[in-house]
Design an enzyme around this catalytic site. Structure first.
Site, PDB file in Angstrom:
ATOM      1  N   CYS A  21     -10.336  -1.056  63.024  1.00  0.00           N
ATOM      2  CA  CYS A  21     -10.882   0.301  62.890  1.00  0.00           C
ATOM      3  C   CYS A  21     -12.400   0.239  62.913  1.00  0.00           C
ATOM      4  CB  CYS A  21     -10.406   0.933  61.578  1.00  0.00           C
ATOM      5  SG  CYS A  21     -10.884   2.674  61.477  1.00  0.00           S
ATOM      6  N   CYS A 256       9.099  14.592  55.830  1.00  0.00           N
ATOM      7  CA  CYS A 256      10.163  13.687  55.373  1.00  0.00           C
ATOM      8  C   CYS A 256      10.314  13.693  53.855  1.00  0.00           C
ATOM      9  CB  CYS A 256       9.897  12.273  55.877  1.00  0.00           C
ATOM     10  SG  CYS A 256       8.323  11.580  55.326  1.00  0.00           S
ATOM     11  N   CYS A 277       9.462   2.542  57.378  1.00  0.00           N
ATOM     12  CA  CYS A 277       8.540   3.603  56.957  1.00  0.00           C
ATOM     13  C   CYS A 277       7.148   3.009  56.811  1.00  0.00           C
ATOM     14  CB  CYS A 277       9.007   4.181  55.611  1.00  0.00           C
ATOM     15  SG  CYS A 277       7.769   5.189  54.781  1.00  0.00           S
ATOM     16  N   ASP A 278       6.158   3.850  56.977  1.00  0.00           N
ATOM     17  CA  ASP A 278       4.757   3.433  56.868  1.00  0.00           C
ATOM     18  C   ASP A 278       4.418   2.914  55.466  1.00  0.00           C
ATOM     19  OD1 ASP A 278       2.275   3.080  57.889  1.00  0.00           O
ATOM     20  OD2 ASP A 278       1.602   5.135  57.581  1.00  0.00           O
ATOM     21  N   CYS A 321      17.461  19.604  38.846  1.00  0.00           N
ATOM     22  CA  CYS A 321      16.175  20.326  38.913  1.00  0.00           C
ATOM     23  C   CYS A 321      16.335  21.656  39.655  1.00  0.00           C
ATOM     24  CB  CYS A 321      15.161  19.451  39.636  1.00  0.00           C
ATOM     25  SG  CYS A 321      13.595  20.286  39.942  1.00  0.00           S
TER      26      CYS A 321
HETATM   27  S1  SF4 Z   1      12.534  16.767  39.211  1.00  0.00           S
HETATM   28 FE1  SF4 Z   1      12.469  18.399  40.772  1.00  0.00          FE
HETATM   29  S2  SF4 Z   1      10.317  18.671  41.286  1.00  0.00           S
HETATM   30 FE2  SF4 Z   1      10.507  16.703  40.217  1.00  0.00          FE
HETATM   31  S3  SF4 Z   1      10.692  15.208  41.866  1.00  0.00           S
HETATM   32 FE3  SF4 Z   1      12.786  15.777  41.210  1.00  0.00          FE
HETATM   33  S4  SF4 Z   1      13.399  17.438  42.582  1.00  0.00           S
HETATM   34 FE4  SF4 Z   1      11.157  17.213  42.742  1.00  0.00          FE
HETATM   35  S1  SF4 Z   2      10.024   6.640  52.081  1.00  0.00           S
HETATM   36 FE1  SF4 Z   2       8.890   7.057  53.961  1.00  0.00          FE
HETATM   37  S2  SF4 Z   2      10.284   8.249  55.234  1.00  0.00           S
HETATM   38 FE2  SF4 Z   2      11.063   8.316  53.151  1.00  0.00          FE
HETATM   39  S3  SF4 Z   2      10.212  10.168  52.235  1.00  0.00           S
HETATM   40 FE3  SF4 Z   2       8.806   8.505  51.745  1.00  0.00          FE
HETATM   41  S4  SF4 Z   2       7.282   8.528  53.377  1.00  0.00           S
HETATM   42 FE4  SF4 Z   2       9.030   9.727  54.096  1.00  0.00          FE
END
Ligand code: SF4
Ligand code: SF4
Length: 411
Positions: A21, A256, A277-278, A321
């Site tokens: 970079c 995602c 995944c990244d 939740c």
């Molecule tokens: S408890 Fe609810 S707001 Fe918190 S991470 Fe889980 S789904 Fe998301």
């Molecule tokens: S692990 Fe990677 S693909 Fe899965 S929700 Fe997180 S960022 Fe998105």
């Protein structure tokens, strides 16, 4: 995207020049070259050819690529000319090919912009806000701010009509300045904006907890929603709120983090090493190498299965939740897991999400109802000769629910 081994769509994110970079942003979670890339390590032609051939053989009409870095423009225009030429060579007839590119914007020229427009690339430009905020952390090897270079690059994109959006890292320096940021973006006519929180770990350090520079409380107080809502008439796109609105309109989030499962994706290092995944780039999560293994082999590896099982393994607070349908438990990388990975805490940003969801809920419902009515009317006029659908037919608002279970009562 490509319909991989079992008919699944698989998108590809390729780290075009590894960590190379030309900037040395102090919070970078990936590059270590300090803005002095030296000899550029770009993807080798033979590897690119092998992968493109195999990937395109399995496409089902759509092929989606994201080119990332380091700074991917360091690979040179000739590299990307080779990319689009191989895509055209190997794609089956009628394949829709999409390319997006994430850049720091400083190397964009008239020539680059003409190329990006010709091949319809979607460009993400990293910009952290007005000059003072941006230049404090997005600097070159000499510590000089990159703001002017970025705006010049954006000027080239505009001249050629390239689609672009702004990616802003939210950190200590701008988390309490939502109004200033959005005011600046509106003045500059940056209509598509995405915010991501500043990581306090490197993506290769998957054994370190997913902690961030800003606290969940600070992120929850990032007061962008009211500005985006704009009294019920949003006039810019902020990805997080657009996604939320989509869910209120019965669509699945496209981010995602807020889908029920992680999307099928291959993140490739410049040398072809493949990861799911990244945020999961290290030996433990390595699926193989695209120069050696087929797509089918990579996607059927036990490591891939283990990765895919993480997100739906929700902790108890998520399962019950009230915001689950919006949040889906956030990102597995942001959950602190037990040693056997059978259980975890909620996402680091759980408190932020709850706060934003509660703050926005009532107005999101109102806006969704308004947008649904508008969409309903438009579709009825356009496709149904002005007549409402039958009660058991799909609703004209586009929700894909039956009319009787959707807008019938409210029309
Ligand atoms: S408890 Fe609810 S707001 Fe918190 S991470 Fe889980 S789904 Fe998301
Ligand atoms: S692990 Fe990677 S693909 Fe899965 S929700 Fe997180 S960022 Fe998105």
């Amino acid at each position: 995207m490509c319909a991989g081994a079992s008919g699944r769509h698989v998108s590809v994110m390729w780290k075009t020049v590894s960590e190379d970079c030309n900037l040395a942003c102090d919070y970078c979670y990936y590059s270590t070259c300090g803005g002095k890339p030296g000899k550029i390590n770009r993807i080798e032609s033979s590897l690119l050819d092998t992968f493109m051939k195999g990937y395109m053989r399995q496409t089902s009409g759509v092929a989606a690529f994201t080119w990332q870095g380091g700074e991917p423009l360091l690979a040179g225009l000739d590299f990307f000319e080779e990319v689009v030429s191989l895509q055209a060579k190997y794609a089956p007839p009628h394949t829709v090919i999409s390319n997006s590119l994430q850049t720091n914007g400083t190397l964009l020229t008239d020539k680059w912009a003409a190329f990006l427009k010709s091949y319809n690339f979607l460009v993400g430009v990293s910009l952290d806000g007005p000059q003072e905020i941006h230049d404090a952390r997005r600097v070159d090897a000499l510590g000089q701010g990159s703001f002017n270079g970025v705006l010049k690059g954006i000027g080239h994109l505009r001249q050629h009509g390239v689609d672009f959006n702004i990616l802003t890292v939210i950190h200590k320096g701008n988390v309490n300045k939502a109004a200033e940021l959005l005011d600046f973006y509106k003045r500059e006519n940056f209509d598509y904006v995405q915010f991501i929180p500043c990581m306090d770990f490197r993506s290769q350090e998957t054994d370190r907890p997913g902690v961030y520079e800003i606290t969940p409380e600070e992120y929850g107080e990032f007061e962008a929603f009211d500005i985006w809502y704009n009294n019920g008439s949003p006039d810019m796109s902020i990805r997080f709120f657009d996604n939320m609105m989509g869910v209120y309109m019965n669509a699945e989030a496209e981010l995602c983090i807020h889908r029920s499962v992680c999307p099928d994706m291959l993140v490739l290092e410049q040398n072809g090493d493949a990861f799911p995944c990244d945020f999961f780039i290290n030996e433990e999560w390595k699926l193989g190498n695209v120069g050696v293994q087929s797509l089918k082999e990579l996607l059927s590896s036990p490591v891939y299965r283990e990765f895919k099982s993480l997100k739906p393994r929700l902790p108890e607070p998520c399962r019950t939740c009230e915001w689950k349908s919006l949040c889906h438990g956030g990102c597995p990388r942001n959950r602190a897991w037990s040693d056997n990975r059978m259980s975890s805490d909620p996402d680091y940003f759980c408190a932020s999400y709850k706060k934003i969801y509660a703050h926005a809920d009532e107005r999101m419902k109102l806006l969704a109802a308004k947008l649904r009515r508008e969409q309903f009317k438009k579709n009825v006029d356009r496709y149904l000769k002005g007549h409402a659908p039958g009660r058991n037919e799909p609703c004209a608002c586009g929700s894909s629910k039956k009319y009787k279970h959707c807008c019938m009562e409210s029309m």
